[in-house]
Design a protein around this motif. Structure first.
Motif, PDB file in Angstrom:
ATOM      1  N   TYR A 165       0.864  -1.193   0.000  1.00 26.79           N
ATOM      2  CA  TYR A 165       0.000   0.000   0.000  1.00 26.79           C
ATOM      3  C   TYR A 165       0.893   1.234   0.000  1.00 26.79           C
ATOM      4  O   TYR A 165       2.012   1.212   0.525  1.00 26.79           O
ATOM      5  N   LEU A 166       0.429   2.308  -0.618  1.00 20.90           N
ATOM      6  CA  LEU A 166       1.161   3.576  -0.561  1.00 20.90           C
ATOM      7  C   LEU A 166       0.494   4.422   0.511  1.00 20.90           C
ATOM      8  O   LEU A 166      -0.731   4.547   0.556  1.00 20.90           O
ATOM      9  N   SER A 167       1.312   4.981   1.417  1.00 25.63           N
ATOM     10  CA  SER A 167       0.769   5.556   2.640  1.00 25.63           C
ATOM     11  C   SER A 167       0.222   6.962   2.499  1.00 25.63           C
ATOM     12  O   SER A 167       0.636   7.731   1.649  1.00 25.63           O
ATOM     13  N   MET A 168      -0.717   7.250   3.408  1.00 22.99           N
ATOM     14  CA  MET A 168      -1.262   8.596   3.549  1.00 22.99           C
ATOM     15  C   MET A 168      -0.189   9.470   4.218  1.00 22.99           C
ATOM     16  O   MET A 168       0.764   8.939   4.796  1.00 22.99           O
ATOM     17  N   PRO A 169      -0.374  10.804   4.191  1.00 28.09           N
ATOM     18  CA  PRO A 169       0.631  11.687   4.803  1.00 28.09           C
ATOM     19  C   PRO A 169       0.792  11.477   6.315  1.00 28.09           C
ATOM     20  O   PRO A 169       1.818  11.799   6.886  1.00 28.09           O
ATOM     21  N   GLY A 170      -0.209  10.934   6.989  1.00 27.01           N
ATOM     22  CA  GLY A 170      -0.092  10.705   8.436  1.00 27.01           C
ATOM     23  C   GLY A 170      -1.042   9.616   8.883  1.00 27.01           C
ATOM     24  O   GLY A 170      -1.886   9.150   8.123  1.00 27.01           O
ATOM     25  N   GLY A 171      -0.908   9.187  10.141  1.00 24.34           N
ATOM     26  CA  GLY A 171      -1.855   8.232  10.708  1.00 24.34           C
ATOM     27  C   GLY A 171      -1.642   6.787  10.333  1.00 24.34           C
ATOM     28  O   GLY A 171      -2.491   5.942  10.601  1.00 24.34           O
ATOM     29  N   GLU A 172      -0.501   6.474   9.725  1.00 24.38           N
ATOM     30  CA  GLU A 172      -0.178   5.072   9.456  1.00 24.38           C
ATOM     31  C   GLU A 172       1.325   4.943   9.191  1.00 24.38           C
ATOM     32  O   GLU A 172       2.023   5.935   8.997  1.00 24.38           O
ATOM     33  N   ILE A 173       1.795   3.698   9.205  1.00 27.39           N
ATOM     34  CA  ILE A 173       3.209   3.434   8.915  1.00 27.39           C
ATOM     35  C   ILE A 173       3.472   3.788   7.444  1.00 27.39           C
ATOM     36  O   ILE A 173       2.742   3.345   6.568  1.00 27.39           O
ATOM     37  N   SER A 174       4.508   4.585   7.200  1.00 25.90           N
ATOM     38  CA  SER A 174       4.855   4.957   5.820  1.00 25.90           C
ATOM     39  C   SER A 174       5.580   3.785   5.135  1.00 25.90           C
ATOM     40  O   SER A 174       6.400   3.101   5.749  1.00 25.90           O
ATOM     41  N   THR A 175       5.256   3.591   3.856  1.00 23.54           N
ATOM     42  CA  THR A 175       5.849   2.454   3.122  1.00 23.54           C
ATOM     43  C   THR A 175       6.895   2.875   2.086  1.00 23.54           C
ATOM     44  O   THR A 175       7.362   2.039   1.325  1.00 23.54           O
ATOM     45  N   THR A 176       7.267   4.160   2.068  1.00 21.70           N
ATOM     46  CA  THR A 176       8.186   4.646   1.023  1.00 21.70           C
ATOM     47  C   THR A 176       9.484   3.844   0.971  1.00 21.70           C
ATOM     48  O   THR A 176       9.937   3.439  -0.112  1.00 21.70           O
ATOM     49  N   ASN A 177      10.089   3.572   2.135  1.00 22.84           N
ATOM     50  CA  ASN A 177      11.377   2.858   2.132  1.00 22.84           C
ATOM     51  C   ASN A 177      11.226   1.369   1.823  1.00 22.84           C
ATOM     52  O   ASN A 177      12.176   0.730   1.364  1.00 22.84           O
ATOM     53  N   ILE A 178      10.027   0.839   2.044  1.00 22.95           N
ATOM     54  CA  ILE A 178       9.769  -0.562   1.658  1.00 22.95           C
ATOM     55  C   ILE A 178       9.725  -0.645   0.133  1.00 22.95           C
ATOM     56  O   ILE A 178      10.331  -1.533  -0.476  1.00 22.95           O
ATOM     57  N   VAL A 179       9.018   0.309  -0.481  1.00 24.09           N
ATOM     58  CA  VAL A 179       8.940   0.359  -1.953  1.00 24.09           C
ATOM     59  C   VAL A 179      10.341   0.500  -2.536  1.00 24.09           C
ATOM     60  O   VAL A 179      10.721  -0.216  -3.477  1.00 24.09           O
ATOM     61  N   ARG A 180      11.126   1.420  -1.953  1.00 20.25           N
ATOM     62  CA  ARG A 180      12.491   1.663  -2.460  1.00 20.25           C
ATOM     63  C   ARG A 180      13.334   0.385  -2.383  1.00 20.25           C
ATOM     64  O   ARG A 180      13.988  -0.008  -3.346  1.00 20.25           O
ATOM     65  N   ASP A 181      13.293  -0.281  -1.238  1.00 23.46           N
ATOM     66  CA  ASP A 181      14.093  -1.504  -1.057  1.00 23.46           C
ATOM     67  C   ASP A 181      13.647  -2.601  -2.023  1.00 23.46           C
ATOM     68  O   ASP A 181      14.482  -3.256  -2.647  1.00 23.46           O
ATOM     69  N   ALA A 182      12.332  -2.777  -2.148  1.00 29.79           N
ATOM     70  CA  ALA A 182      11.808  -3.846  -3.012  1.00 29.79           C
ATOM     71  C   ALA A 182      12.256  -3.643  -4.462  1.00 29.79           C
ATOM     72  O   ALA A 182      12.672  -4.599  -5.142  1.00 29.79           O
ATOM     73  N   LEU A 183      12.202  -2.393  -4.928  1.00 27.53           N
ATOM     74  CA  LEU A 183      12.635  -2.111  -6.303  1.00 27.53           C
ATOM     75  C   LEU A 183      14.138  -2.336  -6.449  1.00 27.53           C
ATOM     76  O   LEU A 183      14.600  -2.906  -7.437  1.00 27.53           O
ATOM     77  N   GLU A 184      14.904  -1.915  -5.438  1.00 26.57           N
ATOM     78  CA  GLU A 184      16.364  -2.125  -5.478  1.00 26.57           C
ATOM     79  C   GLU A 184      16.715  -3.607  -5.494  1.00 26.57           C
ATOM     80  O   GLU A 184      17.708  -4.013  -6.092  1.00 26.57           O
ATOM     81  N   GLN A 185      15.885  -4.418  -4.818  1.00 29.64           N
ATOM     82  CA  GLN A 185      16.133  -5.872  -4.766  1.00 29.64           C
ATOM     83  C   GLN A 185      15.663  -6.574  -6.039  1.00 29.64           C
ATOM     84  O   GLN A 185      15.744  -7.795  -6.149  1.00 29.64           O
ATOM     85  N   GLY A 186      15.105  -5.816  -6.983  1.00 31.69           N
ATOM     86  CA  GLY A 186      14.647  -6.415  -8.239  1.00 31.69           C
ATOM     87  C   GLY A 186      13.311  -7.131  -8.135  1.00 31.69           C
ATOM     88  O   GLY A 186      12.953  -7.933  -9.000  1.00 31.69           O
ATOM     89  N   LYS A 187      12.549  -6.838  -7.063  1.00 29.48           N
ATOM     90  CA  LYS A 187      11.221  -7.439  -6.941  1.00 29.48           C
ATOM     91  C   LYS A 187      10.247  -6.706  -7.858  1.00 29.48           C
ATOM     92  O   LYS A 187      10.426  -5.527  -8.140  1.00 29.48           O
ATOM     93  N   LYS A 188       9.208  -7.405  -8.291  1.00 29.77           N
ATOM     94  CA  LYS A 188       8.109  -6.747  -9.002  1.00 29.77           C
ATOM     95  C   LYS A 188       7.201  -6.165  -7.924  1.00 29.77           C
ATOM     96  O   LYS A 188       6.764  -6.878  -7.020  1.00 29.77           O
ATOM     97  N   VAL A 189       6.936  -4.870  -8.032  1.00 27.34           N
ATOM     98  CA  VAL A 189       6.141  -4.184  -7.008  1.00 27.34           C
ATOM     99  C   VAL A 189       4.805  -3.743  -7.604  1.00 27.34           C
ATOM    100  O   VAL A 189       4.770  -3.078  -8.645  1.00 27.34           O
ATOM    101  N   PHE A 190       3.719  -4.124  -6.917  1.00 25.06           N
ATOM    102  CA  PHE A 190       2.371  -3.763  -7.362  1.00 25.06           C
ATOM    103  C   PHE A 190       1.719  -2.878  -6.310  1.00 25.06           C
ATOM    104  O   PHE A 190       1.868  -3.124  -5.115  1.00 25.06           O
ATOM    105  N   ILE A 191       1.008  -1.844  -6.772  1.00 24.78           N
ATOM    106  CA  ILE A 191       0.398  -0.884  -5.858  1.00 24.78           C
ATOM    107  C   ILE A 191      -1.107  -0.773  -6.137  1.00 24.78           C
ATOM    108  O   ILE A 191      -1.555  -1.066  -7.236  1.00 24.78           O
TER     109      ILE A 191
END
Length: 230
Positions: free
Chosen positions: A54-80
Motif C-alpha cells: 500500500y502507498l501511505s497517507m501523509p499521516g496516521g499510518e506506517i509509511s511504506t516509502t522505504n519498503i517500496v524503495r528496497d523492493a525495487l532495489e532488490q529487483g522485486k516486481k512491485v504492485f500498488i
C-alpha cells in the motif's frame, strides 16, 4: 447482525481516528523506521519476487516509502493499489474495486499524483500500459483469471488490528474483495499488516464478518513481529 457489525466497525474507526489525531509526526517516523526494519528482515519478504505494497497517507499510518524503495532495489516486481468504479457491477458485488498494478521504478513512484486522501496514485491514463498482478495488463474489471502469476506477499494497511490477527480497514472493503479474488485465483499471498502501536487493540478484538480476512503476520511500530499460528 450485519447492521450491528457495521456500527461496531464505525465506532472503532472513530475511536482510533481520535487517538491518531494527536500522534506527533516524529513518533510516526520512528515507528515507521522500526516496522520497516522488521519487515525487510522477514524471510517471506526476502524470498518474495512479486509483492504488493500500500502507498501511505501523509499521516496516521506506517509509511511504506522505504519498503517500496528496497523492493525495487532488490529487483522485486512491485504492485500498488489502484481503485476504480466498475463499468457494469454485478448484483451483490461492489461498485468500486481495487486492482494491484505494477510500479516501474522509484522515478515512477515519485511522479504519482496524490488522491483525495493524500495517497500517491497512478494516473488513469497510465493504467492501460501497466501490468496487473493477475497476469494481464490494465484493469481487470473484477475478473479473476486463474494464473500462475499472483503475488507472493501483500503489505496491508488498516485502521486497527488485534492480537488474533484481525484487521479493520477504512470501510470500503477494497482489500477483502481483492483477497477473495486472489483466493479464487488459487494463489493467496502471505498477508502482513503494518500497525502503529496506537492502532493495536490489546484488550478487545476487531469486529470481523464472514468476508473479512485475517493476517498471517503483524508488525507494530515498536518493531515487534507477531505471526499467526500456522
Amino acid at each position: 447482525m450485519a447492521g450491528a457489525l457495521v456500527t461496531a466497525k464505525k465506532e472503532l474507526r472513530k475511536k482510533i481516528k481520535l487517538i491518531l489525531k494527536d500522534l506527533p509526526e516524529s513518533a510516526a517516523a520512528s515507528q515507521t523506521s522500526n516496522a520497516t526494519k522488521t519487515l525487510l528482515s522477514m524471510p517471506e519478504y526476502k524470498a518474495a519476487r512479486r509483492i504488493s505494497v500500500y502507498l501511505s497517507m501523509p499521516g496516521g499510518e506506517i509509511s511504506t516509502t522505504n519498503i517500496v524503495r528496497d523492493a525495487l532495489e532488490q529487483g522485486k516486481k512491485v504492485f500498488i493499489p489502484y481503485t476504480y468504479k466498475l463499468a457494469s457491477p454485478q448484483d451483490g458485488r461492489p461498485k468500486s474495486i481495487m486492482d494491484m498494478v505494477e510500479l516501474q521504478s522509484m522515478q515512477d513512484f515519485e511522479s504519482l499524483e496524490s488522491d483525495n486522501w493524500g495517497i500517491p496514485t497512478p494516473s488513469k491514463d497510465s493504467i492501460s500500459s501497466r501490468a496487473n498482478c493477475f497476469g494481464s495488463v490494465g484493469v481487470t474489471d473484477g475478473e479473476t483469471v486463474k494464473s500462475s502469476e499472483g503475488l507472493d506477499l501483500i503489505v496491508m494497511p488498516g485502521m486497527a488490528f488485534d492480537l488474533t490477527f484481525g484487521r479493520l480497514g477504512h470501510g470500503k472493503g477494497f482489500y477483502d474483495f481483492f483477497l477473495s479474488r486472489c483466493h479464487n485465483a488459487s494463489h493467496m499471498p502471505f498477508r502482513v499488516g503494518l500497525s502503529l502501536t496506537e492502532q493495536l487493540l490489546s484488550s478487545e478484538n476487531v469486529p470481523m464478518g464472514p468476508t473479512d480476512y485475517r493476517l498471517d503476520a503483524l508488525i507494530t511500530g515498536d518493531g515487534t513481529l507477531r505471526r499467526a499460528p500456522s
